[in-house]
Design a protein around this motif. Structure first.
Motif, PDB file in Angstrom:
ATOM      1  N   ASN A 199       0.802  -1.231   0.000  1.00  0.00           N
ATOM      2  CA  ASN A 199       0.000   0.000   0.000  1.00  0.00           C
ATOM      3  C   ASN A 199       0.832   1.276   0.000  1.00  0.00           C
ATOM      4  OD1 ASN A 199      -2.308  -1.464  -0.128  1.00  0.00           O
ATOM      5  ND2 ASN A 199      -3.249  -0.556   1.687  1.00  0.00           N
ATOM      6  N   GLY A 200       1.901   1.286  -0.750  1.00  0.00           N
ATOM      7  CA  GLY A 200       2.703   2.503  -0.883  1.00  0.00           C
ATOM      8  C   GLY A 200       3.525   2.867   0.336  1.00  0.00           C
ATOM      9  N   ALA A 201       3.711   1.920   1.238  1.00  0.00           N
ATOM     10  CA  ALA A 201       4.496   2.195   2.446  1.00  0.00           C
ATOM     11  C   ALA A 201       5.957   2.451   2.087  1.00  0.00           C
ATOM     12  CB  ALA A 201       4.412   1.025   3.414  1.00  0.00           C
ATOM     13  N   GLU A 202       6.554   3.345   2.823  1.00  0.00           N
ATOM     14  CA  GLU A 202       7.975   3.645   2.695  1.00  0.00           C
ATOM     15  C   GLU A 202       8.599   3.593   4.078  1.00  0.00           C
ATOM     16  OE1 GLU A 202       8.094   7.547   1.000  1.00  0.00           O
ATOM     17  OE2 GLU A 202       7.110   6.919  -0.847  1.00  0.00           O
ATOM     18  N   VAL A 203       9.890   3.254   4.127  1.00  0.00           N
ATOM     19  CA  VAL A 203      10.621   3.268   5.391  1.00  0.00           C
ATOM     20  C   VAL A 203      11.944   3.987   5.207  1.00  0.00           C
ATOM     21  CG1 VAL A 203       9.602   1.121   6.270  1.00  0.00           C
ATOM     22  CG2 VAL A 203      11.756   1.037   5.022  1.00  0.00           C
ATOM     23  N   ASP A 204      12.442   4.542   6.288  1.00  0.00           N
ATOM     24  CA  ASP A 204      13.803   5.068   6.330  1.00  0.00           C
ATOM     25  C   ASP A 204      14.594   4.063   7.153  1.00  0.00           C
ATOM     26  OD1 ASP A 204      16.210   6.353   6.669  1.00  0.00           O
ATOM     27  OD2 ASP A 204      15.353   8.192   7.512  1.00  0.00           O
ATOM     28  N   ILE A 205      15.271   3.154   6.476  1.00  0.00           N
ATOM     29  CA  ILE A 205      15.953   2.048   7.160  1.00  0.00           C
ATOM     30  C   ILE A 205      16.984   2.561   8.165  1.00  0.00           C
ATOM     31  CG2 ILE A 205      17.818   1.659   5.510  1.00  0.00           C
ATOM     32  CD1 ILE A 205      15.630  -1.086   7.134  1.00  0.00           C
ATOM     33  N   LYS A 206      17.447   3.791   8.002  1.00  0.00           N
ATOM     34  CA  LYS A 206      18.396   4.373   8.964  1.00  0.00           C
ATOM     35  C   LYS A 206      17.736   4.610  10.320  1.00  0.00           C
ATOM     36  CE  LYS A 206      21.006   6.567   5.320  1.00  0.00           C
ATOM     37  NZ  LYS A 206      21.135   7.802   4.559  1.00  0.00           N
ATOM     38  N   GLN A 207      16.393   4.608  10.344  1.00  0.00           N
ATOM     39  CA  GLN A 207      15.653   4.807  11.590  1.00  0.00           C
ATOM     40  C   GLN A 207      15.223   3.483  12.229  1.00  0.00           C
ATOM     41  OE1 GLN A 207      15.229   7.829  13.091  1.00  0.00           O
ATOM     42  NE2 GLN A 207      16.618   8.495  11.493  1.00  0.00           N
ATOM     43  N   ALA A 208      15.697   2.371  11.692  1.00  0.00           N
ATOM     44  CA  ALA A 208      15.313   1.054  12.218  1.00  0.00           C
ATOM     45  C   ALA A 208      15.844   0.848  13.625  1.00  0.00           C
ATOM     46  CB  ALA A 208      15.826  -0.050  11.300  1.00  0.00           C
ATOM     47  N   ASN A 209      15.093   0.088  14.389  1.00  0.00           N
ATOM     48  CA  ASN A 209      15.493  -0.330  15.727  1.00  0.00           C
ATOM     49  C   ASN A 209      15.672  -1.840  15.704  1.00  0.00           C
ATOM     50  OD1 ASN A 209      15.162   2.115  17.603  1.00  0.00           O
ATOM     51  ND2 ASN A 209      13.311   2.139  16.363  1.00  0.00           N
ATOM     52  N   VAL A 210      16.631  -2.322  16.472  1.00  0.00           N
ATOM     53  CA  VAL A 210      16.918  -3.750  16.505  1.00  0.00           C
ATOM     54  C   VAL A 210      16.875  -4.222  17.949  1.00  0.00           C
ATOM     55  CG1 VAL A 210      18.615  -5.545  15.969  1.00  0.00           C
ATOM     56  CG2 VAL A 210      18.389  -3.564  14.459  1.00  0.00           C
ATOM     57  N   ALA A 211      16.216  -5.355  18.171  1.00  0.00           N
ATOM     58  CA  ALA A 211      16.132  -5.951  19.503  1.00  0.00           C
ATOM     59  C   ALA A 211      16.277  -7.458  19.376  1.00  0.00           C
ATOM     60  CB  ALA A 211      14.781  -5.629  20.146  1.00  0.00           C
ATOM     61  N   ARG A 212      16.868  -8.061  20.373  1.00  0.00           N
ATOM     62  CA  ARG A 212      16.957  -9.525  20.410  1.00  0.00           C
ATOM     63  C   ARG A 212      15.630 -10.064  20.923  1.00  0.00           C
ATOM     64  NH1 ARG A 212      20.910 -12.452  19.543  1.00  0.00           N
ATOM     65  NH2 ARG A 212      22.472 -10.900  20.035  1.00  0.00           N
ATOM     66  N   VAL A 213      15.140 -11.108  20.278  1.00  0.00           N
ATOM     67  CA  VAL A 213      13.914 -11.759  20.721  1.00  0.00           C
ATOM     68  C   VAL A 213      14.293 -12.670  21.879  1.00  0.00           C
ATOM     69  CG1 VAL A 213      12.027 -13.290  20.080  1.00  0.00           C
ATOM     70  CG2 VAL A 213      12.911 -11.623  18.424  1.00  0.00           C
ATOM     71  N   ASN A 214      13.762 -12.347  23.043  1.00  0.00           N
ATOM     72  CA  ASN A 214      14.051 -13.009  24.318  1.00  0.00           C
ATOM     73  C   ASN A 214      14.872 -14.290  24.262  1.00  0.00           C
ATOM     74  OD1 ASN A 214      12.846 -11.100  26.001  1.00  0.00           O
ATOM     75  ND2 ASN A 214      10.833 -11.973  25.619  1.00  0.00           N
ATOM     76  N   GLY A 215      16.163 -14.171  24.513  1.00  0.00           N
ATOM     77  CA  GLY A 215      17.048 -15.310  24.709  1.00  0.00           C
ATOM     78  C   GLY A 215      17.317 -16.171  23.493  1.00  0.00           C
ATOM     79  N   SER A 216      16.936 -15.731  22.301  1.00  0.00           N
ATOM     80  CA  SER A 216      17.193 -16.536  21.110  1.00  0.00           C
ATOM     81  C   SER A 216      18.219 -15.831  20.236  1.00  0.00           C
ATOM     82  CB  SER A 216      15.895 -16.752  20.327  1.00  0.00           C
ATOM     83  OG  SER A 216      15.532 -15.567  19.669  1.00  0.00           O
ATOM     84  N   SER A 217      18.561 -16.460  19.133  1.00  0.00           N
ATOM     85  CA  SER A 217      19.468 -15.813  18.189  1.00  0.00           C
ATOM     86  C   SER A 217      18.694 -14.894  17.244  1.00  0.00           C
ATOM     87  CB  SER A 217      20.253 -16.853  17.384  1.00  0.00           C
ATOM     88  OG  SER A 217      19.368 -17.589  16.559  1.00  0.00           O
ATOM     89  N   SER A 218      17.367 -14.938  17.299  1.00  0.00           N
ATOM     90  CA  SER A 218      16.546 -14.110  16.422  1.00  0.00           C
ATOM     91  C   SER A 218      16.591 -12.649  16.847  1.00  0.00           C
ATOM     92  CB  SER A 218      15.102 -14.590  16.423  1.00  0.00           C
ATOM     93  OG  SER A 218      15.009 -15.878  15.892  1.00  0.00           O
ATOM     94  N   LEU A 219      16.606 -11.786  15.853  1.00  0.00           N
ATOM     95  CA  LEU A 219      16.597 -10.349  16.082  1.00  0.00           C
ATOM     96  C   LEU A 219      15.391  -9.748  15.383  1.00  0.00           C
ATOM     97  CD1 LEU A 219      20.371  -9.708  15.359  1.00  0.00           C
ATOM     98  CD2 LEU A 219      19.274  -9.788  17.598  1.00  0.00           C
ATOM     99  N   MET A 220      14.795  -8.740  16.001  1.00  0.00           N
ATOM    100  CA  MET A 220      13.659  -8.052  15.443  1.00  0.00           C
ATOM    101  C   MET A 220      14.135  -6.694  14.923  1.00  0.00           C
ATOM    102  SD  MET A 220      10.026  -7.368  17.337  1.00  0.00           S
ATOM    103  CE  MET A 220      10.868  -6.798  18.788  1.00  0.00           C
ATOM    104  N   VAL A 221      13.890  -6.432  13.647  1.00  0.00           N
ATOM    105  CA  VAL A 221      14.230  -5.151  13.033  1.00  0.00           C
ATOM    106  C   VAL A 221      12.914  -4.449  12.736  1.00  0.00           C
ATOM    107  CG1 VAL A 221      15.380  -3.999  11.110  1.00  0.00           C
ATOM    108  CG2 VAL A 221      16.312  -6.157  12.008  1.00  0.00           C
TER     109      VAL A 221
END
Length: 136
Positions: free
Chosen positions: A60-82
């Motif tokens: 739907n025409g969404a845009e992001v500024d990837i420089k504004q991304a936040n990164v967090a580790r998903v509780n105790g795993s190797s997975s990361l949330m961007v």
């Protein structure tokens, strides 16, 4: 499309992203902490893995500024949330996209987008996509 109150949007955005997207933090300056601080190289690697998914799956025409991304580790795993706020026509405050990255395997495990379009001061229409499919 569902009508939903701004309070619910705020709750969903907070739950899904675990931090506010209305005032994102530059990824080069910090990362969201759940269990331990993430190194700059981990943050940069996660964003690099996730960026093609943002380019390919935004709807739907969404845009992001990837420089504004936040990164967090998903509780105790190797997975990361961007996660990053989305903008563009009909993407009001509370709209965001998130990619879950298996940093060990260099793959995006899942991708989600929430589009909030305000219809009044207290309500909004909300659309949600998971892995490219619109949820009903």
């Amino acid at each position: 499309m569902k009508k939903i109150s701004k309070a619910i949007i705020a709750m969903v955005a907070g739950w899904a992203m675990l931090f506010a997207v209305a005032s994102p933090v530059n990824a080069s300056e910090s990362s969201f902490l759940i269990n331990e601080p993430l190194s700059d190289s981990t943050v940069e690697r996660a964003i690099a893995i996730a960026e093609p998914s943002f380019d390919a799956q935004l709807r739907n025409g969404a845009e992001v500024d990837i420089k504004q991304a936040n990164v967090a580790r998903v509780n105790g795993s190797s997975s990361l949330m961007v996660a990053v706020a989305t903008s563009g026509g009909g993407h009001d405050e509370g709209s965001f996209a998130v990619a879950v990255v298996d940093a060990a395997g260099d793959v995006v495990q899942s991708f989600a987008q929430v589009q909030a379009t305000y219809t009044s001061d207290s309500t909004a229409d909300v659309k949600q996509w998971v892995d490219g499919s619109l949820l009903k």
